[in-house]
Design a protein around this motif. Structure first.
Motif, short mmCIF file in Angstrom:
data_model
loop_
_atom_site.label_atom_id
_atom_site.label_comp_id
_atom_site.label_asym_id
_atom_site.label_seq_id
_atom_site.Cartn_x
_atom_site.Cartn_y
_atom_site.Cartn_z
N GLU A 1 18.72 -0.09 -0.17
CA GLU A 1 18.06 1.21 -0.24
C GLU A 1 17.29 1.29 -1.61
N HIS A 2 16.54 0.01 -2.25
CA HIS A 2 15.77 0.08 -3.76
C HIS A 2 14.52 -0.10 -3.12
N CYS A 3 13.91 -0.14 -1.66
CA CYS A 3 12.78 -0.42 -1.62
C CYS A 3 13.03 -0.27 0.20
N ILE A 4 11.60 0.27 0.40
CA ILE A 4 11.38 -0.37 1.96
C ILE A 4 9.68 -0.05 1.97
N ALA A 5 8.81 -0.29 1.44
CA ALA A 5 7.85 -1.11 1.00
C ALA A 5 6.97 -2.04 1.88
N GLY B 1 14.26 4.12 -8.99
CA GLY B 1 14.31 5.06 -7.72
C GLY B 1 13.15 4.64 -6.57
N CYS B 2 13.01 5.83 -5.56
CA CYS B 2 12.08 5.02 -4.37
C CYS B 2 12.24 6.40 -4.06
N SER B 3 11.00 6.59 -3.88
CA SER B 3 10.27 8.14 -3.43
C SER B 3 10.51 7.92 -2.08
N PRO C 1 8.39 8.14 -9.05
CA PRO C 1 9.63 7.48 -9.49
C PRO C 1 9.08 6.01 -8.09
N CYS C 2 9.44 4.74 -8.40
CA CYS C 2 9.05 3.73 -8.20
C CYS C 2 9.80 2.27 -8.20
N ASN C 3 10.73 1.71 -8.08
CA ASN C 3 11.85 0.46 -8.44
C ASN C 3 10.65 -0.55 -8.32
N ARG D 1 1.06 -1.13 -0.14
CA ARG D 1 0.26 -0.21 -0.09
C ARG D 1 0.82 1.42 0.40
N CYS D 2 2.56 1.24 0.06
CA CYS D 2 2.86 2.04 -0.57
C CYS D 2 2.64 3.23 -1.33
N TYR D 3 2.35 4.82 -1.27
CA TYR D 3 1.38 5.41 -1.74
C TYR D 3 2.02 6.12 -3.04
S1 SF4 Z 1 8.74 2.08 -0.93
FE1 SF4 Z 1 8.71 0.51 -2.85
S2 SF4 Z 1 6.91 0.80 -3.54
FE2 SF4 Z 1 7.23 2.25 -2.10
S3 SF4 Z 1 7.65 4.59 -3.25
FE3 SF4 Z 1 9.97 2.96 -2.54
S4 SF4 Z 1 10.64 1.56 -4.36
FE4 SF4 Z 1 7.65 2.01 -4.56
#
Ligand code: SF4
Ligand SMILES: Cc1cc2nc3c(=O)[nH]c(=O)nc-3n(C[C@H](O)[C@H](O)[C@H](O)COP(=O)(O)OP(=O)(O)OC[C@H]3O[C@@H](n4cnc5c(N)ncnc54)[C@H](O)[C@@H]3O)c2cc1C
Length: 330
Positions: free
Chosen positions: A155-159, A137-139, A128-130, A118-120
């Motif tokens: 570092e690529h995603c913290i969902a 990138g990861c917003s 941007p969203c990996n 559910r990452c916004y």
């Molecule tokens: S946390 Fe993951 S799902 Fe959310 S913006 Fe970063 S890459 Fe995308």
């Protein structure tokens, strides 16, 4: 809305054939997640394969005392099933903590495992969203990350993974049964979901074309001492900020066996075997629970807006274990 074609299948082999080798073809079960993702333009299927008519709608006894939950049994029917309520009340409670009655009437067990974060930013195609578009990138890293991960992130995603049901399934050591182009296989719930690493666009270890047919519950259900504690912004219709599935087997005041899994804290439901080992053989006291909570959160890292989750998770673990202990002793 993008145009897509629709196919309804009546048997598992046809479902697998329809999807295998077709990267833009997706199964649809209850539709409560995939339709939202299509409306937001996050998922753009060329074809949807409707699996709701497959014969995967039963809850059956397994040899040795466990239960098999069909992939297309709804979350509601699973939670209210008599055997599940009596033998796996942790699972029942976790499911009923999720979504709303209307959603649970539509949502299926297979779909629940495969619901997306559910990452916004994942839902906002302007950012941007990996996970949505690898390499962009990861917003959330430097953005508003209140609901994001504190354990196992990269570092690529913290969902985080949003399911409640899966947290209980992990604690119960459930096994996912799948069928695909190369036949049948079993995947433990622990191995089913993935950490983000440098491939956050891949949520699970399910291969292309594989379909979930069932979820198996082992015989041991921890029905006497359990708790599913979900901490969230509203008491209904909200995803977990932190959730805890705690299950204990007590021998007098001593912990004979323990399971501890968390939701809302990582890219997958998070189990701490180290903390479980720390609990076993110890007295069921607050001090024991606090020590276990410290172990679970050892190495946890916040990203600003979600720093509060670390102390919150520790307190939630202690409270869940205390509640599980008190059951049946009142
Ligand atoms: S946390 Fe993951 S799902 Fe959310 S913006 Fe970063 S890459 Fe995308
Ligand atoms: C407003 C809202 C609030 C919610 N709150 C919560 C909550 O608090 N807690 C919680 O846990 N959940 C919550 N949910 C999520 C809900 O539980 C899921 O959307 C639901 O479980 C998905 O099941 P489904 O059958 O509708 O899946 P679908 O949307 O049909 O499918 C989801 C994905 O799974 C795939 N799929 C489905 N079945 C199979 C199968 N058998 N084999 C292989 N692939 C399959 C589909 O291709 C798709 O990619 C909420 C949803 C909404 C919309």
């Amino acid at each position: 809305m993008n145009n897509f074609s629709y196919l309804r299948v009546a048997d598992v082999a046809s479902a697998v054939n329809a999807v295998a080798g077709e990267s833009d073809t997706f199964f649809i079960a209850g539709g409560t997640n995939i339709i939202d993702l299509m409306k937001e333009n996050v998922t753009r299927p060329k074809r949807l394969v409707d699996i709701t008519h497959l014969p995967l709608t039963r809850i059956e006894e397994r040899e040795g005392g466990g239960l098999r939950l069909g992939a297309l049994v709804t979350n509601a029917d699973t939670a209210y099933n008599t055997a599940v309520r009596h033998r796996y009340p942790l699972l029942s409670k976790a499911i009923l903590a999720g979504a709303s009655p209307q959603l649970r009437n539509m949502a299926t067990n297979g779909g629940n495992l495969l619901q997306r974060t559910r990452c916004y930013y994942f839902y906002d195609t302007a950012t941007p969203c990996n996970k949505r578009e690898p390499g962009t990138g990861c917003s959330a890293l430097d953005g508003f990350n209140r609901i994001h991960a504190i354990l196992g992130a990269s570092e690529h995603c913290i969902a985080t993974h949003p399911s409640d049901m899966c947290v209980a399934l992990l604690a119960l050591e459930a096994i996912v049964q799948v069928t695909g182009p190369n036949g049948d296989r079993s995947i433990s719930l622990d191995q089913f979901h993935r950490l983000p690493g440098d491939t956050p666009h891949i949520d699970t270890n399910l291969a292309r074309g594989e379909i979930i047919t069932a979820i198996d519950l082992p015989a041991k259900g921890f029905a006497d001492h359990y708790e599913y504690l979900k901490v969230r912004d509203r008491t209904s219709y909200a995803f977990a900020l932190v959730s805890v599935a705690a299950a204990l087997e007590l021998n007098g005041d001593t912990i004979a066996d323990a399971r501890l899994a968390l939701g809302g804290v990582a890219h997958k439901p998070w189990r701490s075997r180290e903390a479980e080992a720390r609990l076993v053989g110890q007295p069921a006291t607050r001090e024991t629970f606090e020590a276990a909570a410290e172990l679970v959160l050892h190495g946890a890292k916040g990203f600003g807006s979600n720093d509060f989750k670390i102390p919150l998770a520790k307190r939630a673990i202690v409270r869940a274990l205390e509640t599980a202990t008190r059951m049946g002793n009142a």
